[in-house]
Design a protein around this motif. Sequence first.
Motif, PDB file in Angstrom:
ATOM      1  N   VAL A  22     -11.493  78.013  31.989  1.00 49.71           N
ATOM      2  CA  VAL A  22     -10.413  77.198  32.506  1.00 49.71           C
ATOM      3  C   VAL A  22     -10.582  77.175  34.013  1.00 49.71           C
ATOM      4  CG1 VAL A  22      -7.913  76.981  32.733  1.00 49.71           C
ATOM      5  CG2 VAL A  22      -8.912  77.862  30.607  1.00 49.71           C
ATOM      6  N   VAL A  23     -10.580  75.975  34.595  1.00 52.41           N
ATOM      7  CA  VAL A  23     -10.854  75.827  36.021  1.00 52.41           C
ATOM      8  C   VAL A  23      -9.622  75.344  36.778  1.00 52.41           C
ATOM      9  CG1 VAL A  23     -13.309  75.398  35.669  1.00 52.41           C
ATOM     10  CG2 VAL A  23     -11.728  73.482  35.688  1.00 52.41           C
ATOM     11  N   VAL A  24      -9.662  75.514  38.088  1.00 50.23           N
ATOM     12  CA  VAL A  24      -8.607  75.025  38.966  1.00 50.23           C
ATOM     13  C   VAL A  24      -8.783  73.522  39.138  1.00 50.23           C
ATOM     14  CG1 VAL A  24      -7.725  75.103  41.327  1.00 50.23           C
ATOM     15  CG2 VAL A  24      -8.401  77.220  40.177  1.00 50.23           C
ATOM     16  N   GLY A  25      -7.696  72.764  39.009  1.00 50.38           N
ATOM     17  CA  GLY A  25      -7.730  71.328  39.221  1.00 50.38           C
ATOM     18  C   GLY A  25      -8.216  70.566  38.012  1.00 50.38           C
ATOM     19  N   THR A  26      -8.243  69.243  38.166  1.00 50.28           N
ATOM     20  CA  THR A  26      -8.714  68.375  37.100  1.00 50.28           C
ATOM     21  C   THR A  26      -9.721  67.376  37.668  1.00 50.28           C
ATOM     22  OG1 THR A  26      -6.899  66.817  37.441  1.00 50.28           O
ATOM     23  CG2 THR A  26      -6.568  68.533  35.774  1.00 50.28           C
ATOM     24  N   SER A  27     -10.400  66.701  36.767  1.00 49.60           N
ATOM     25  CA  SER A  27     -11.415  65.729  37.162  1.00 49.60           C
ATOM     26  C   SER A  27     -11.384  64.562  36.190  1.00 49.60           C
ATOM     27  CB  SER A  27     -12.798  66.379  37.137  1.00 49.60           C
ATOM     28  OG  SER A  27     -13.179  66.646  35.799  1.00 49.60           O
ATOM     29  N   ASP A  28     -12.187  63.564  36.477  1.00 48.62           N
ATOM     30  CA  ASP A  28     -12.305  62.441  35.547  1.00 48.62           C
ATOM     31  C   ASP A  28     -13.586  62.530  34.721  1.00 48.62           C
ATOM     32  OD1 ASP A  28     -14.077  61.898  37.574  1.00 48.62           O
ATOM     33  OD2 ASP A  28     -13.364  59.871  37.966  1.00 48.62           O
ATOM     34  N   LEU A  29     -14.118  63.730  34.579  1.00 49.94           N
ATOM     35  CA  LEU A  29     -15.299  63.936  33.739  1.00 49.94           C
ATOM     36  C   LEU A  29     -14.964  63.573  32.294  1.00 49.94           C
ATOM     37  CD1 LEU A  29     -16.465  67.313  35.251  1.00 49.94           C
ATOM     38  CD2 LEU A  29     -17.791  65.208  35.266  1.00 49.94           C
ATOM     39  N   PRO A  30     -15.903  62.995  31.561  1.00 54.80           N
ATOM     40  CA  PRO A  30     -15.637  62.579  30.178  1.00 54.80           C
ATOM     41  C   PRO A  30     -15.568  63.765  29.214  1.00 54.80           C
ATOM     42  CG  PRO A  30     -17.929  62.193  30.739  1.00 54.80           C
ATOM     43  CD  PRO A  30     -17.257  62.646  32.001  1.00 54.80           C
ATOM     44  N   VAL A  31     -14.778  63.589  28.168  1.00 55.99           N
ATOM     45  CA  VAL A  31     -14.607  64.650  27.171  1.00 55.99           C
ATOM     46  C   VAL A  31     -15.746  64.680  26.165  1.00 55.99           C
ATOM     47  CG1 VAL A  31     -13.128  65.461  25.286  1.00 55.99           C
ATOM     48  CG2 VAL A  31     -12.109  64.699  27.431  1.00 55.99           C
ATOM     49  N   SER A  32     -16.256  63.573  25.757  1.00 55.60           N
ATOM     50  CA  SER A  32     -17.222  63.549  24.653  1.00 55.60           C
ATOM     51  C   SER A  32     -18.684  63.490  25.086  1.00 55.60           C
ATOM     52  CB  SER A  32     -16.916  62.348  23.755  1.00 55.60           C
ATOM     53  OG  SER A  32     -17.036  61.155  24.510  1.00 55.60           O
ATOM     54  N   ARG A  33     -18.972  63.778  26.316  1.00 59.37           N
ATOM     55  CA  ARG A  33     -20.334  63.650  26.832  1.00 59.37           C
ATOM     56  C   ARG A  33     -20.922  65.009  27.209  1.00 59.37           C
ATOM     57  NH1 ARG A  33     -21.700  59.462  31.688  1.00 59.37           N
ATOM     58  NH2 ARG A  33     -23.922  59.879  31.810  1.00 59.37           N
ATOM     59  N   LYS A  34     -22.207  65.168  26.955  1.00 63.33           N
ATOM     60  CA  LYS A  34     -22.889  66.396  27.351  1.00 63.33           C
ATOM     61  C   LYS A  34     -22.969  66.423  28.881  1.00 63.33           C
ATOM     62  CE  LYS A  34     -27.341  67.322  26.108  1.00 63.33           C
ATOM     63  NZ  LYS A  34     -28.510  67.893  25.511  1.00 63.33           N
ATOM     64  N   LEU A  35     -22.564  67.551  29.464  1.00 62.12           N
ATOM     65  CA  LEU A  35     -22.535  67.738  30.914  1.00 62.12           C
ATOM     66  C   LEU A  35     -23.439  68.896  31.301  1.00 62.12           C
ATOM     67  CD1 LEU A  35     -18.651  67.532  31.172  1.00 62.12           C
ATOM     68  CD2 LEU A  35     -20.256  65.695  31.719  1.00 62.12           C
ATOM     69  N   THR A  36     -23.709  69.012  32.579  1.00 58.63           N
ATOM     70  CA  THR A  36     -24.470  70.145  33.101  1.00 58.63           C
ATOM     71  C   THR A  36     -23.519  71.014  33.923  1.00 58.63           C
ATOM     72  OG1 THR A  36     -26.504  68.866  33.215  1.00 58.63           O
ATOM     73  CG2 THR A  36     -26.388  70.832  34.585  1.00 58.63           C
TER      74      THR A  36
END
Length: 96
Positions: A22-36
């Motif tokens: 769990v991180v501080v803040g939020t982003s507009d990163l997608p939920v269903s996509r593989k991330l690095t």
Amino acid sequence: MTGFREIKEVFSILSRPGTMVVVVGTSDLPVSRKLTAILCRPDGSRTETVAYKDWLLRRALAVHEIEGFLLVGLEKSDIPDGSSVEIRIDGMASIG
């Protein structure tokens, strides 16, 4: 450490192959996509892994969503207190 976000909580999910942070803040990163994800520990060591975003619901006095990321292949013991994480799309530009 521009782009790195403080990790507030770390926990394991038995049915998933990794550890949720769990991180501080939020982003507009997608939920269903593989991330690095690049994990930075307090000693300066870094680990790169695959991550998936998830929204977690907290029910204290009011329901609100917080952002979490499943870090694939890492155990809870791999993420000591004081660690931070940078999440990127396709290993390219950071968002957050």
